[in-house]
Design an enzyme around this catalytic site. Sequence first.
Site, PDB file in Angstrom:
ATOM      1  N   GLU A 127       0.828  -1.212   0.000  1.00 26.02           N
ATOM      2  CA  GLU A 127       0.000   0.000   0.000  1.00 26.02           C
ATOM      3  C   GLU A 127       0.863   1.263   0.000  1.00 26.02           C
ATOM      4  O   GLU A 127       0.524   2.253  -0.663  1.00 26.02           O
ATOM      5  CB  GLU A 127      -0.941  -0.017   1.206  1.00 26.02           C
ATOM      6  CG  GLU A 127      -2.063  -1.048   1.046  1.00 26.02           C
ATOM      7  CD  GLU A 127      -2.925  -1.171   2.287  1.00 26.02           C
ATOM      8  OE1 GLU A 127      -4.097  -0.781   2.239  1.00 26.02           O
ATOM      9  OE2 GLU A 127      -2.418  -1.666   3.307  1.00 26.02           O
ATOM     10  N   GLU A 148      -4.502  -9.348   3.282  1.00 24.24           N
ATOM     11  CA  GLU A 148      -5.207  -9.080   4.534  1.00 24.24           C
ATOM     12  C   GLU A 148      -6.467  -9.928   4.719  1.00 24.24           C
ATOM     13  O   GLU A 148      -6.752 -10.383   5.837  1.00 24.24           O
ATOM     14  CB  GLU A 148      -5.565  -7.590   4.633  1.00 24.24           C
ATOM     15  CG  GLU A 148      -4.386  -6.681   4.922  1.00 24.24           C
ATOM     16  CD  GLU A 148      -3.707  -6.177   3.661  1.00 24.24           C
ATOM     17  OE1 GLU A 148      -2.940  -5.201   3.757  1.00 24.24           O
ATOM     18  OE2 GLU A 148      -3.938  -6.758   2.579  1.00 24.24           O
TER      19      GLU A 148
END
Length: 675
Positions: A127, A148
Amino acid sequence: MPAETITTTELTTVRCGTHDVALLTFRRADGTEGPTPLGPAGLAELERRVGDAVARAEAGEVSGIVLTGTGRTFLAGADLELVRSTHDRGDALTLGRLGHRVVSALLDAPVPTIALVNGTALGGGLEVALACAMRVGVAGARPLGLPETHLGLIPGWGGSFLLPHLVGPAAAAEVIIANPLRGNTTLDAEAALAAGILDRIVPAGAFPADAIGDLLDHPVRTLAPETSDTTGWDEALAPHRDRVARAATAGRPAPARALDLLAAAATSPRPEAFAREDEALADLIGTPALHASLYALELLRHARPARDASSPIRRIGVLGGGLMATQLATLLAVTLDAEVVMREVDEDRCERARSLLAQQRDALSERLPAQRIAALEAAVTVGTGHDGFADAQLVIEAVFEEMEVKRAVFAEVEPHLSPEAILATNTSALSVTAMAEGLARPERLVGIHFFNPVAVMPLVEIVRTPHTDPAVVDAARALAHAAGKVTVDVADAPGFIVNRLLVRLLGEILGELEAGTDVDVVATALDPIGLPMGPLQLLQLVGPAVAAHVLHTLRAELGPRYPESPGLDAMVEAGASFLLGPPRAATPHDPAVARWFTPDDPRPSTAARVLQRVQHALAEEVHLMLADGVADVRAIDTAMITGANWPLHRGGITPYLDEVGAAEATGGVFHPDGL
């Protein structure tokens, strides 16, 4: 929050072509190599260093900002040990907001930002890279991904907003939802380039100053936009809705939450999208699925063999020449660089063994060079005598699963062995102690239970008897580790860990069929557990004959809680199947199976009662195993994850049995302090 592993960010200036560039380098504060996770302190320092780089850019000192890592890691993302230690919503909000501040600072930088992805970039690490205007990957860098949802979280530092605007919602959903649900598949640099995540790949080696300078002269991207044309956005995400619904039914709320975030990203301004991620992260931080997953990952981290695992054993004998025996011979010859001599009872069976060995070499030829395949062929020999066994350091049997057959082959081979040789059995359920009866050296016998298919399944159960020399147990464990396997230590007891629990589960399912419960109900009753396949698919994969044999064996050893099943016996005699096709997870069950189960006094059950029956039976069996000293809780969970594909988000089996109340109902919780 508890103490974190600190990742520092070093700020220097480098020359790239005609540009002076601010270079931010991530490294562990303790100076060791390894993952570089981010907690509050690491994020705060990264935010400060980004601010310092921006200040240099605003002062005209640099015309670009580059972020990179050290060793084999770009940036590992959020500190999972930190996440595991808390259930607090406020902690999650703090971590999410700190990450978003860093990402926003990069997105708003006044000069182009470039992520030089030199290695691992997972979760928050990727990210941070997505927040840069451009991404350069070092050839072969891996793994890259947003895993995730595999753990029970969502990409919480902008991933669910930035990625779909970068590569489109369909490709983003593959990375955020499909790949994590598909065995946590990740990407390498080349695959990330093809997906549009990376803009360029550079060779491994020296810092690519020229390539960075060229990108600054000729940018290939602009900063990720905050809005996008939403035409087709919902259609792109639609194929994932059934998948996330099934995951939710199986106790995994995170994929559905991630899909909602992807859908909302189509029209959300960046601050709104980031705030939505913060709330989702906070909602998921205390869920059983997250903490069970993190517990399971910690188990696996300790159970996996070391990179340098080795064994001194280089001469191995294998008794038997069937599929399991030839798989064992091939694996041990390849991984230990060992010479393997196999024994069969006649020349026809030797020829069959040679054919099976050739098939396995053919399969390996896709990833091993021809020279290695030729060496493998020479390393494994097959014959009918005991030539070559005299200097074998270890002899393992993989013959028919009958006690007398195994005793006979051991009695026959033992006189041909040196006193120091280890005898091993690959039995899946029989008593190793009983197998040692009559041996001159029972202390040299150990169970080394590999799972089928040997090359694929990661688990080996190391089974000790009351007589086994501890040095023999250590040698068996070292051999399995050198072969790349996870091991669990087990006391000799019927079925050991995995087969004992799976057969108990299947026995309860067969008991429901014998009671007249509808086949459709039985087939789907365990869906809320999230197992990789339904119980009827598992019965057919194991094979009705094998299932019946092991069920009879465990009933004789452990008593009537492993029930008789006349219906299963009838199916075996008739050669019938539980399924309408080959034994795979997706193959539908055959409703006509009911014809084999015809109770005189039908007492059909509901799906909820079937599930509860299985839960309580499994909890009872685990309690009995613990009481008998078969294994400890961690070994049981490790074995079920690696040997039975028990879902990671269940943490193995004991956290699940605690969660649903079955452990408490049958003797007490297995994790009194929680996860």
